[in-house]
Design an enzyme around this catalytic site. Sequence first.
Site, PDB file in Angstrom:
ATOM      1  CE1 TYR A 180     -18.410   2.994 -48.108  1.00 11.00           C
ATOM      2  CE2 TYR A 180     -20.308   1.588 -49.140  1.00 11.00           C
ATOM      3  CZ  TYR A 180     -19.446   2.586 -49.124  1.00 11.00           C
ATOM      4  OH  TYR A 180     -19.580   3.513 -50.160  1.00 11.00           O
ATOM      5  NE  ARG A 227     -27.343  -4.461 -51.728  1.00  8.51           N
ATOM      6  CZ  ARG A 227     -27.094  -3.368 -52.732  1.00  8.51           C
ATOM      7  NH1 ARG A 227     -26.234  -2.378 -52.545  1.00  8.51           N
ATOM      8  NH2 ARG A 227     -27.463  -3.776 -53.723  1.00  8.51           N
TER       9      ARG A 227
HETATM   10  C1  LIG Z   1     -25.945   6.833 -56.684  1.00  7.81           C
HETATM   11  C2  LIG Z   1     -25.882   5.431 -55.781  1.00  7.81           C
HETATM   12  C3  LIG Z   1     -25.611   5.394 -54.554  1.00  7.81           C
HETATM   13  C4  LIG Z   1     -25.584   4.071 -53.923  1.00  7.81           C
HETATM   14  N1  LIG Z   1     -25.470   3.950 -52.475  1.00  7.81           N
HETATM   15  C5  LIG Z   1     -25.529   2.776 -52.135  1.00  7.81           C
HETATM   16  C6  LIG Z   1     -25.915   2.777 -50.637  1.00  7.81           C
HETATM   17  O1  LIG Z   1     -26.086   3.580 -49.735  1.00  7.81           O
HETATM   18  N2  LIG Z   1     -25.707   1.529 -49.761  1.00  7.81           N
HETATM   19  C7  LIG Z   1     -25.725   0.395 -50.781  1.00  7.81           C
HETATM   20  O2  LIG Z   1     -25.963  -0.739 -50.280  1.00  7.81           O
HETATM   21  N3  LIG Z   1     -25.519   0.177 -51.978  1.00  7.81           N
HETATM   22  C8  LIG Z   1     -25.509   1.468 -52.609  1.00  7.81           C
HETATM   23  N4  LIG Z   1     -25.564   1.751 -53.973  1.00  7.81           N
HETATM   24  C9  LIG Z   1     -25.397   0.343 -54.722  1.00  7.81           C
HETATM   25  C10 LIG Z   1     -26.732  -0.084 -55.496  1.00  7.81           C
HETATM   26  O3  LIG Z   1     -27.593  -0.387 -54.376  1.00  7.81           O
HETATM   27  C11 LIG Z   1     -26.627  -1.073 -56.407  1.00  7.81           C
HETATM   28  O4  LIG Z   1     -26.191  -2.258 -55.776  1.00  7.81           O
HETATM   29  C12 LIG Z   1     -26.007  -0.584 -57.652  1.00  7.81           C
HETATM   30  O5  LIG Z   1     -26.377   0.750 -58.197  1.00  7.81           O
HETATM   31  C13 LIG Z   1     -26.036  -1.636 -58.674  1.00  7.81           C
HETATM   32  O6  LIG Z   1     -27.484  -1.985 -59.242  1.00  7.81           O
HETATM   33  P1  LIG Z   1     -27.974  -1.041 -60.600  1.00  7.81           P
HETATM   34  O7  LIG Z   1     -27.376  -1.584 -61.521  1.00  7.81           O
HETATM   35  O8  LIG Z   1     -29.428  -1.722 -60.652  1.00  7.81           O
HETATM   36  O9  LIG Z   1     -27.942   0.365 -60.373  1.00  7.81           O
HETATM   37  C14 LIG Z   1     -25.516   2.999 -54.649  1.00  7.81           C
HETATM   38  C15 LIG Z   1     -25.403   3.187 -56.020  1.00  7.81           C
HETATM   39  C16 LIG Z   1     -25.823   4.375 -56.882  1.00  7.81           C
HETATM   40  C17 LIG Z   1     -25.860   4.274 -58.108  1.00  7.81           C
END
Ligand SMILES: Cc1cc2nc3c(=O)[nH]c(=O)nc-3n(C[C@H](O)[C@H](O)[C@H](O)COP(=O)(O)O)c2cc1C
Length: 366
Positions: A180, A227
């Site tokens: 982003y 982040r």
């Molecule tokens: C549905 C969804 C929406 C996400 N939206 C964001 C977001 O708005 N901002 C962000 O920094 N990361 C976003 N992510 C990334 C997550 O914060 C995270 O880094 C990613 O899911 C990997 O972690 P996990 O393996 O525990 O799911 C999103 C991930 C998912 C699955």
Amino acid sequence: MRAAFTPGRIGRQELRNRIVMAPMTRSRAHGPDLAPGEMTATYYAQRASAGLIITEGIQPSAVGQGYPDTPGLHSDAQVAGWRRVTDAVHAEGGVIYAQLMHTGRIGHPSNYRTPQQPVGPSAVRARGQIFTHEGPRDFVVPRELSAPEIEQTVRDFADAARNAVAAGFDGVELHGANGYLIHQFLSGNANRRTDGWGGSPRNRARLALEVTAAVTEAIGGDRTAMRLSPANPLNDIEEEDLTETYHHLVEELNGFGLSYLHLLETGAPELTPELRRAWKGVMVLNPATPGSRTGPEHLSLVDEGATDLLSFGRLFISNPDLPERLATGADLVEPDMSRAYGGDGRGYTDYPALAGGAAPSRTASA
Ligand SMILES: Cc1cc2nc3c(=O)[nH]c(=O)nc-3n(C[C@H](O)[C@H](O)[C@H](O)COP(=O)(O)O)c2cc1C
């Protein structure tokens, strides 16, 4: 007891454990104001047993919106909507930060409520497609931000941070990851500028540092976090000078007394230990690697001191009481990713806590 279940601390806040709900866009601000509704208050309150909740990405300005129905923090109606969310989380004893996300070139004209064109560091279209209400569409060529517009963008972040505090948030996380706007400036393939915001790693890091300076001045370093996701190729990012860029950035960020640095290590896991050493403050790690997700096996990272806090994304969608489940070894529910973005309370507020568990199960209206 495993370290992840012991109290933590960020900025002004004591945390009841070191388990963090990672930011996740859910695209459910369906009203005309792009303000979160009661259903969103219920969703976050259900997850208040996390040591820290980081909200979905929230646009600091109208043009900062990329996806359909994402909430903002740039109007009175949005501040009022978020106030209901923070009150609901605080009533459950939780701590909640707002993630400020300007999506830059990752957007589409049809996703805005008012006529806008996505903007970016340079007029370079990302390869790939974005969700719109009409289905997937190619990314568009963004309009290159002028110098005064970059300065306005920095002010927009600071205003949104003030709004976050007015809405009752405990702090804000600046989204410098995942392709982003701030990450686009860091990346040579999206940032082709020849002025003071492009060309060298230091110049490309300038926007991240200017936003950090403005936000910490507005609300204090102890309520501000960043982040980063070095080398994450998401949203057509190709980074060069990785070590130089991120060492410079982290060393400069050390000067702001931030409440934490949130590292998503998916692109360059080899940088994590180096940046952990370079960073003088609290670290939150999201250890996702392509094809796998954060799970119970990562709790050892806190025991080993590889990180102070550990963030989980997808498992928090389907396990509102995730800390208790991890602590007791209870079964984990898999999320229905077809309901991740948009829609109603299904796949959002209807995942139950363990019977007799602590997570509230208030009934959502809309
Ligand atoms: C549905 C969804 C929406 C996400 N939206 C964001 C977001 O708005 N901002 C962000 O920094 N990361 C976003 N992510 C990334 C997550 O914060 C995270 O880094 C990613 O899911 C990997 O972690 P996990 O393996 O525990 O799911 C999103 C991930 C998912 C699955």
